[in-house]
Design a protein around this motif. Structure first.
Motif, PDB file in Angstrom:
ATOM      1  N   LYS A 110       0.813  -1.213   0.000  1.00 10.07           N
ATOM      2  CA  LYS A 110       0.000   0.000   0.000  1.00 10.07           C
ATOM      3  C   LYS A 110       0.849   1.265   0.000  1.00 10.07           C
ATOM      4  O   LYS A 110       0.364   2.341  -0.304  1.00 10.07           O
ATOM      5  CB  LYS A 110      -0.876   0.020   1.259  1.00 10.07           C
ATOM      6  CG  LYS A 110      -1.974  -1.017   1.244  1.00 10.07           C
ATOM      7  CD  LYS A 110      -2.843  -0.856   2.492  1.00 10.07           C
ATOM      8  CE  LYS A 110      -3.209  -2.208   3.062  1.00 10.07           C
ATOM      9  NZ  LYS A 110      -3.273  -2.207   4.525  1.00 10.07           N
ATOM     10  N   LEU A 111       2.120   1.148   0.384  1.00  6.63           N
ATOM     11  CA  LEU A 111       2.962   2.339   0.493  1.00  6.63           C
ATOM     12  C   LEU A 111       3.571   2.678  -0.856  1.00  6.63           C
ATOM     13  O   LEU A 111       3.925   1.802  -1.644  1.00  6.63           O
ATOM     14  CB  LEU A 111       4.078   2.110   1.512  1.00  6.63           C
ATOM     15  CG  LEU A 111       3.638   2.035   2.967  1.00  6.63           C
ATOM     16  CD1 LEU A 111       4.818   1.647   3.846  1.00  6.63           C
ATOM     17  CD2 LEU A 111       3.063   3.365   3.414  1.00  6.63           C
ATOM     18  N   VAL A 112       3.715   3.983  -1.072  1.00  2.00           N
ATOM     19  CA  VAL A 112       4.233   4.441  -2.352  1.00  2.00           C
ATOM     20  C   VAL A 112       5.633   4.991  -2.152  1.00  2.00           C
ATOM     21  O   VAL A 112       5.899   5.761  -1.246  1.00  2.00           O
ATOM     22  CB  VAL A 112       3.287   5.514  -2.921  1.00  2.00           C
ATOM     23  CG1 VAL A 112       3.914   6.176  -4.133  1.00  2.00           C
ATOM     24  CG2 VAL A 112       1.960   4.879  -3.285  1.00  2.00           C
ATOM     25  N   ASP A 113       6.546   4.545  -2.990  1.00  2.00           N
ATOM     26  CA  ASP A 113       7.919   5.018  -2.950  1.00  2.00           C
ATOM     27  C   ASP A 113       7.947   6.497  -3.362  1.00  2.00           C
ATOM     28  O   ASP A 113       7.506   6.838  -4.459  1.00  2.00           O
ATOM     29  CB  ASP A 113       8.732   4.165  -3.929  1.00  2.00           C
ATOM     30  CG  ASP A 113      10.200   4.537  -3.933  1.00  2.00           C
ATOM     31  OD1 ASP A 113      10.533   5.630  -3.431  1.00  2.00           O
ATOM     32  OD2 ASP A 113      10.995   3.736  -4.428  1.00  2.00           O
ATOM     33  N   PRO A 114       8.461   7.392  -2.497  1.00  2.00           N
ATOM     34  CA  PRO A 114       8.427   8.820  -2.838  1.00  2.00           C
ATOM     35  C   PRO A 114       9.225   9.140  -4.104  1.00  2.00           C
ATOM     36  O   PRO A 114       8.993  10.154  -4.741  1.00  2.00           O
ATOM     37  CB  PRO A 114       9.043   9.493  -1.602  1.00  2.00           C
ATOM     38  CG  PRO A 114       9.736   8.423  -0.841  1.00  2.00           C
ATOM     39  CD  PRO A 114       9.042   7.144  -1.184  1.00  2.00           C
ATOM     40  N   ARG A 115      10.167   8.303  -4.450  1.00  2.00           N
ATOM     41  CA  ARG A 115      11.001   8.617  -5.615  1.00  2.00           C
ATOM     42  C   ARG A 115      10.384   8.171  -6.928  1.00  2.00           C
ATOM     43  O   ARG A 115      10.549   8.819  -7.950  1.00  2.00           O
ATOM     44  CB  ARG A 115      12.377   7.979  -5.460  1.00  2.00           C
ATOM     45  CG  ARG A 115      13.220   8.726  -4.466  1.00  2.00           C
ATOM     46  CD  ARG A 115      14.517   8.019  -4.161  1.00  2.00           C
ATOM     47  NE  ARG A 115      14.964   8.456  -2.847  1.00  2.00           N
ATOM     48  CZ  ARG A 115      14.542   7.928  -1.714  1.00  2.00           C
ATOM     49  NH1 ARG A 115      13.686   6.929  -1.735  1.00  2.00           N
ATOM     50  NH2 ARG A 115      14.967   8.389  -0.567  1.00  2.00           N
ATOM     51  N   THR A 116       9.695   7.040  -6.911  1.00  2.00           N
ATOM     52  CA  THR A 116       9.199   6.506  -8.191  1.00  2.00           C
ATOM     53  C   THR A 116       7.685   6.513  -8.286  1.00  2.00           C
ATOM     54  O   THR A 116       7.138   6.286  -9.359  1.00  2.00           O
ATOM     55  CB  THR A 116       9.659   5.049  -8.365  1.00  2.00           C
ATOM     56  OG1 THR A 116       9.153   4.289  -7.274  1.00  2.00           O
ATOM     57  CG2 THR A 116      11.174   4.955  -8.394  1.00  2.00           C
ATOM     58  N   GLY A 117       7.018   6.737  -7.156  1.00  2.00           N
ATOM     59  CA  GLY A 117       5.559   6.704  -7.190  1.00  2.00           C
ATOM     60  C   GLY A 117       4.989   5.303  -7.311  1.00  2.00           C
ATOM     61  O   GLY A 117       3.794   5.117  -7.490  1.00  2.00           O
ATOM     62  N   LYS A 118       5.849   4.288  -7.210  1.00  5.28           N
ATOM     63  CA  LYS A 118       5.382   2.913  -7.339  1.00  5.28           C
ATOM     64  C   LYS A 118       5.252   2.260  -5.962  1.00  5.28           C
ATOM     65  O   LYS A 118       5.844   2.728  -4.990  1.00  5.28           O
ATOM     66  CB  LYS A 118       6.387   2.114  -8.186  1.00  5.28           C
ATOM     67  CG  LYS A 118       6.570   2.665  -9.591  1.00  5.28           C
ATOM     68  CD  LYS A 118       5.438   2.215 -10.460  1.00  5.28           C
ATOM     69  CE  LYS A 118       5.254   2.976 -11.761  1.00  5.28           C
ATOM     70  NZ  LYS A 118       6.368   3.212 -12.589  1.00  5.28           N
ATOM     71  N   SER A 119       4.503   1.177  -5.921  1.00  2.85           N
ATOM     72  CA  SER A 119       4.338   0.454  -4.655  1.00  2.85           C
ATOM     73  C   SER A 119       5.692  -0.066  -4.155  1.00  2.85           C
ATOM     74  O   SER A 119       6.508  -0.553  -4.935  1.00  2.85           O
ATOM     75  CB  SER A 119       3.375  -0.709  -4.862  1.00  2.85           C
ATOM     76  OG  SER A 119       3.667  -1.743  -3.949  1.00  2.85           O
ATOM     77  N   LEU A 120       5.904   0.047  -2.848  1.00  2.00           N
ATOM     78  CA  LEU A 120       7.186  -0.380  -2.290  1.00  2.00           C
ATOM     79  C   LEU A 120       7.412  -1.877  -2.436  1.00  2.00           C
ATOM     80  O   LEU A 120       8.545  -2.340  -2.464  1.00  2.00           O
ATOM     81  CB  LEU A 120       7.252  -0.010  -0.806  1.00  2.00           C
ATOM     82  CG  LEU A 120       7.575   1.444  -0.491  1.00  2.00           C
ATOM     83  CD1 LEU A 120       7.499   1.676   0.994  1.00  2.00           C
ATOM     84  CD2 LEU A 120       8.961   1.807  -1.014  1.00  2.00           C
TER      85      LEU A 120
END
Ligand SMILES: Nc1ncnc2c1ncn2[C@@H]1O[C@H](COP(=O)(O)OP(=O)(O)OP(=O)(O)O)[C@@H](O)[C@H]1O
Ligand SMILES: [Mg+2]
Lengths: 470, 589
Positions: free
Chosen positions: B278-288
């Motif tokens: 559910k979390l989004v990687d701040p750098r890529t905008g993709k799911s962690l």
């Protein structure tokens, strides 16, 4: 070659005579190939059958640990049967309302309940992908738990106590008062007593009786006068029933296990007898893994209604929290409720130490929609302020209270209120979470607003300056 | 393939089996034991005897049970499909095991680590006829939306590329290329195998001078870790090892995360499994989850597999490093791994050294951390493996063997402090006991990328913290009133730094992760407050007045109020603080 099916056939064989008996261990030579952890029946010269388990097996000698002790066994007179299967226990929901020994045999005079299943008492590890992350708040009605160290359904939260402290009272109070918000559910209590005295067992029975919940309780008693080795099996038997009730019958099970220190001592006894290399304080190196086998048998499973919440009780030898038993437990459980003798001496019940106590699952089970939106910050602020109280008290003991700043005096008052009003409560007092949280704000009102860094402006406006209404 | 009998069981004691009648077993050979075919590994050979460590519970295993050899060492399957997967310590996929055996892990169940039915879109990068060296990239597969999986020639293969399949969909075990090596033809597929106990080769090791940015202020600003570096996080129970590891796994700027739950709680793995997707990687905008591999060998799972889990994790990391990625490995907890070594050693009746641990413990710890590094891969790319190891010292006492030996082999140390944790100062990383030997190496990076003032501001703050220790000793004896305002202000600023900067809530949406820019701005504002306040006190303004400046409260709460995306807000706070002190100086000085 001998496979498991053949071994079953051999399970009828009986070997006469032991080559050595040492404490609870019986050594048997010249057997057929016997499986590791196989169930064993040792028959003494009077024909009485004692159960045991294979601890070590080889082509020369088999080492059996006898759960009911080896008292009265003789080397030539002991007959041994290897049953070709692991130790199992018959389980069913009919076991609620009944009393058993550590191996699951009724000791209340009633008949053996008909078993619905007969699982291996050692259980098997739960696949982490099958677990459901626990997040349902259990209201215990005890402020220091609900407010500061919230219990979550499916959690393992031990009480680290000391001799003579009211851990039994607290466990019984939790068992009586625990409820989910939003109504009653199907619950059961499984109680495992290891090496405790009769009066402790009686105290719990009475407490369940008084609330009329005894029908939902199964007790497994391996009391102080039972062979110490039986304690190794008792929690496993209890947890096997708990798993059946939770995962096959959909009940929410609270497992109370007392006293884990006695359990660990039995383990040390066996380890020493076998000449294993000890780690700290003579406890075996595998104490961590062994305890984990018990504590990890708690939690929630995806798609299954029931749950297992564990409330193990252990007395810290010398009140020392760094002793291997509390230490290793703390490394496995999801937090701990720590008792403080000094608080108890001042008449505070429950004497829960504010700072070393912790509930790790609290974070996901409190706040908006679960308890109240201000709960996370309020708890964090109470912890921070109370921790400063401890510093101020130390300082006061050196320089004298008169020398303290006015602000520090306010902290002392806060500390008093916190311990006497917030933590302290009656043994039958059942506070709602709202009462608990409001009491927390009442305590914070003794401090100036600038000191409250951990709560938001809005929370201050509503609960500190305002009347609690947004 | 399992039908080569290499011997029989002689004795069973827990996870260790003594074998007899050994004919042609090999050291470290993967074996299966008895009719339930429990997986094990040969760990000692002597005469016709052998010792086997079994990765599953050994209930029911009996003398004279057969032991079957596979001829291979314990190896991993490496290829597309690893990311987002959860494995046990010997790379059994737990989701598949659940389909096979339900909520409990039964013994003897096995499943392939990589899905054999799934087809992957392969795009060749080379044409037939060229010479390929070990490690060369022959093509790519888009493994997740953010990670391009580079299919490399295995480290032990090189020669002429005789054929390579055209772009298309292939399953992991289909042949996609053939290489003519000096020893004959080798068929390559999207998948390769590698033994877990052997480090994968690299072209060369490179200096470590790029920080691994974790978004955790106490780490990045005070005790930075370098990409390819090693760090230990020791701390007693409940001091925050797992939370720190989780925070780094979520927010650090590595490309790939390998998270090893080694002998810890089942619920913690479930937590990662439910939260990361559910979390989004701040750098890529993709799911962690798209960059994460989980190894879960929880405390109640067999100890031998716990011993192996560390190597499984680091081998997976090396495999992605070899594709040119920066990988961070979290091992929680290395102490449980060391205890597994101790238990196995005890069962083999080896001579113990300190506290029952085997004498080879330090060697094993060194070998593990040695697998970290910033490297030039065989194909000439840059890649790194950073190892972040939690240590769980008994009684929280750092003088025990695992902490002490680990300290010898890591270059960064984040010591967790019980007092801080009890006071709910999180992360409870002690600013007095911790250190980073990477500080000088990564300073140029901060200089160039963030701001040249970083190094000096940091140094000044560390000095203040040291000064505070001495002042607090005085306060303990005589109370704070005995100190002049100038000295009390040191304590005041340090307290502010601890509350406003070092403490960082993992649960707050804004605070849980700070960009390097935000970190430096926050540090600078606190230092500006220190300088302005100190000067004002010299001019005669009292501490009480300075403390009342409204902007001080804003500084204390800026971590929660100023998001990473709006650093300009810091200018405003700074201006208000300066104005406040200007006014005081105008009135009182
Ligand atoms: N950065 C943080 N922010 C907020 N809370 C934290 C933080 N770090 C730790 N905590 C609190 O401390 C508790 C214990 O942390 P954690 O589980 O990481 O401890 P640990 O060192 O891994 O303990 P163990 O050795 O027993 O596994 C958490 O459940 C949480 O309540
Ligand atoms: Mg942890």
């Amino acid at each position: 070659m001998l496979d498991e099916a053949r071994r079953k056939l051999m399970s009828g064989r009986e070997y006469v005579g032991a080559s050595k008996i040492d404490g609870p261990l019986v050594f048997v030579r010249k057997t057929h190939p016997v499986g590791y952890r196989e169930l064993v029946e040792c028959v003494d010269s009077d024909g009485k059958v004692r159960l045991g388990m294979v601890l070590d097996t080889s082509d020369e000698v088999v080492v059996v640990q006898v759960f009911e002790g080896t008292n009265g066994l003789t080397m030539p007179g002991t007959r041994t049967r290897f049953r070709g299967k692991p130790l199992t226990v018959g389980v069913s929901d009919k076991m609620l309302g009944r009393v058993f020994d550590g191996l699951g045999r009724p000791i209340d005079g009633g008949p053996s309940p008909l078993a619905d299943a007969e699982p291996d008492i050692n259980g098997r590890p739960i696949n982490p992908t099958a677990r459901e992350y626990p997040r349902d708040f259990i209201q215990t009605g005890i402020s220091v738990i609900d407010g500061m160290n919230t219990l979550i359904r499916g959690q393992k939260l031990p009480i680290f106590s000391g001799n003579g402290l009211p851990h039994n009272e607290l466990a019984a109070q939790i068992a009586r008062q625990a409820k989910l918000r939003g109504g009653a559910t199907d619950f059961a209590v499984v109680f495992a007593a290891m090496g405790v005295k009769h009066d402790v067992a009686r105290f719990f029975t009475k407490s369940f009786e008084e609330t009329g919940t005894l029908d939902n309780v199964a007790l497994f008693l391996s009391l102080a006068d039972a062979p110490s080795i039986e304690r190794i099996i008792t929690p496993r038997t209890a947890l096997t029933l708990a798993e059946h009730l939770a995962y096959d019958r959909g009940l929410h099970v609270l497992v109370v296990m007392t006293d884990m220190s006695n359990y660990c001592e039995s383990l040390r006894e066996i380890s020493t007898l076998r000449g294993e290399i000890p780690s700290r304080k003579g406890y075996p190196g595998y104490l961590y893994s062994d305890l984990a086998e018990l504590y990890e048998r708690s939690g929630m499973i995806k798609g299954v209604k029931g749950s297992i919440t564990q409330l193990p009780i252990l007395t810290m030898p010398n009140d020392d929290i760094s002793h291997p038993i509390p230490d290793l437990s703390g490394y496995i459980t999801e937090g701990q409720i720590v008792f403080e003798r000094e608080m108890s001496g001042r008449g505070i019940y429950p004497p829960v130490a504010g700072l070393p106590s912790l509930s790790r699952l609290m974070k996901d089970g409190i706040g908006e929609g679960m308890t109240r939106d201000d709960h996370p910050h309020l708890a964090s602020q109470l912890f921070a302020a109370y921790s400063y109280v401890k510093d101020v008290r130390n300082l006061a003991s050196v320089i004298g209270e008169e020398e303290l700043t006015p602000l520090d005096h306010q902290y002392l008052e806060f500390g008093e209120f916190f311990e006497r009003r917030f933590v302290n409560q009656r043994k039958d007092e059942d506070r709602t979470i709202e009462q608990t949280l409001d009491l927390g704000w009442e305590a914070l009102q003794l401090l100036p607003a600038e000191e409250l860094h951990r709560v938001t402006e809005e929370e201050l406006n509503v609960h500190y300056h305002g009347d609690g209404q947004p | 393939m399992n039908e080569r009998i290499i011997g029989q069981v002689k004795r069973v004691s827990g996870p260790v089996i003594e074998a007899m009648g050994i004919t042609d077993a090999r050291m470290l050979e993967l074996v299966s034991v008895g009719e339930s075919r429990l997986t094990g590994e040969v760990i000692k050979l002597s005469g016709s005897g052998a010792v086997i460590q079994v990765y599953e519970e050994t209930t029911g295993v009996a003398p004279y049970d057969n032991i079957y050899g596979t001829g291979l060492p314990l190896s991993l399957e490496l290829g597309p499909g690893l990311l987002g997967t959860i494995y046990d310590g010997i790379q059994r996929p737990l989701t598949q095991l659940r389909e096979l055996s339900g909520r409990f892990i039964e013994r003897g169940v096995s499943a392939e680590a990589l899905d054999r039915k799934k087809a992957w879109g392969f795009v060749p990068a080379l044409a037939a006829g060229v010479d390929v060296a070990a490690g060369a990239v022959i093509g790519t597969v888009q493994e997740t939306s953010r990670i391009e999986h580079r299919i490399c020639v295995p480290p032990d293969v090189s020669g002429r590329l005789v054929s390579i399949s055209p772009a298309g969909e292939y399953r992991v075990d289909e042949t996609i290329a053939v290489v003519e090596t000096s020893g004959g033809k080798r068929e390559l597929s999207l998948m390769q195998r590698w033994p877990i106990r052997t480090p994968r080769p690299v072209a060369q090791r490179k200096p470590l001078n790029i920080p691994l940015i974790t978004g955790q202020r106490v780490i990045d600003t005070l005790f930075p870790l370098a990409k390819g570096g090693t760090v230990a996080i020791p701390g007693g129970f409940g001091t925050g090892k797992t939370m720190t590891q989780h925070a780094i796994a979520k927010w650090c700027d590595a490309d790939i995360i390998v998270y090893i739950g080694c002998g810890e709680r089942g619920n913690e793995m479930t937590d990662v499994l439910t939260e990361f997707p559910k979390l989004v990687d701040p750098r890529t905008g993709k799911s962690l989850m798209e960059r994460t591999i989980l190894i879960a060998n929880t405390s109640n799972m067999p100890v031998s597999a716990r011993e192996a889990s560390i190597y499984t994790g680091v081998t997976l990391a090396e495999y992605y490093r070899d594709q040119g990625y920066h990988v961070a490995v979290m091992a929680d907890s290395t102490s449980r791994w060391a205890e597994a070594l101790r238990e196995l050693s005890g069962r083999m009746e080896e001579m113990p050294a300190e506290e029952g641990f085997p004498a080879y413990l330090p060697t094993r710890i060194a070998e593990f951390y040695e697998r970290a590094g910033y490297v030039e891969t065989l194909s000439g790319a840059d890649g790194s493996v950073t190892i972040i190891g939690a240590v769980s010292p008994p009684g929280g006492d750092f003088s025990e063997p695992v902490t002490q030996h680990t300290k010898r082999f890591v270059r960064c140390f984040w010591g967790l402090d019980r007092q801080l944790a009890n006071a709910r100062h999180y992360p409870a990383i002690s600013w007095l006991d911790s250190y980073s030997e990477y500080l000088d190496d990564v300073t140029p990076w901060w200089d160039e990328r963030v701001g040249p003032e970083w190094a000096t501001e940091r140094k000044d703050m560390m000095e203040l913290l040291q000064k505070e220790v001495r002042l607090l000793q005085v306060v303990k004896l005589v109370g704070p009133d005995a100190l002049p305002d100038s000295q009390r202000f040191v304590i005041e600023v340090c307290t502010m730094f601890k509350n406003a900067f070092l403490q960082q809530s993992a649960f707050d949406d804004i605070d849980r992760y700070s960009t390097v820019e935000k970190q430096l701005r926050m540090l600078s504002i606190i230092m500006a407050y220190w300088r302005r306040g100190q000067a004002a006190i010299k001019r005669g303004v009292t501490l009480v007045k300075i403390r009342r400046v409204k902007a001080v409260q804003e500084i204390v709460k800026m971590k929660f109020t100023v998001p990473n995306e709006s650093p300009e807000e810091f200018d405003r706070i700074l201006a208000r603080m300066e104005r406040g002190i200007d006014q005081l100086e105008a009135i009182y000085a």
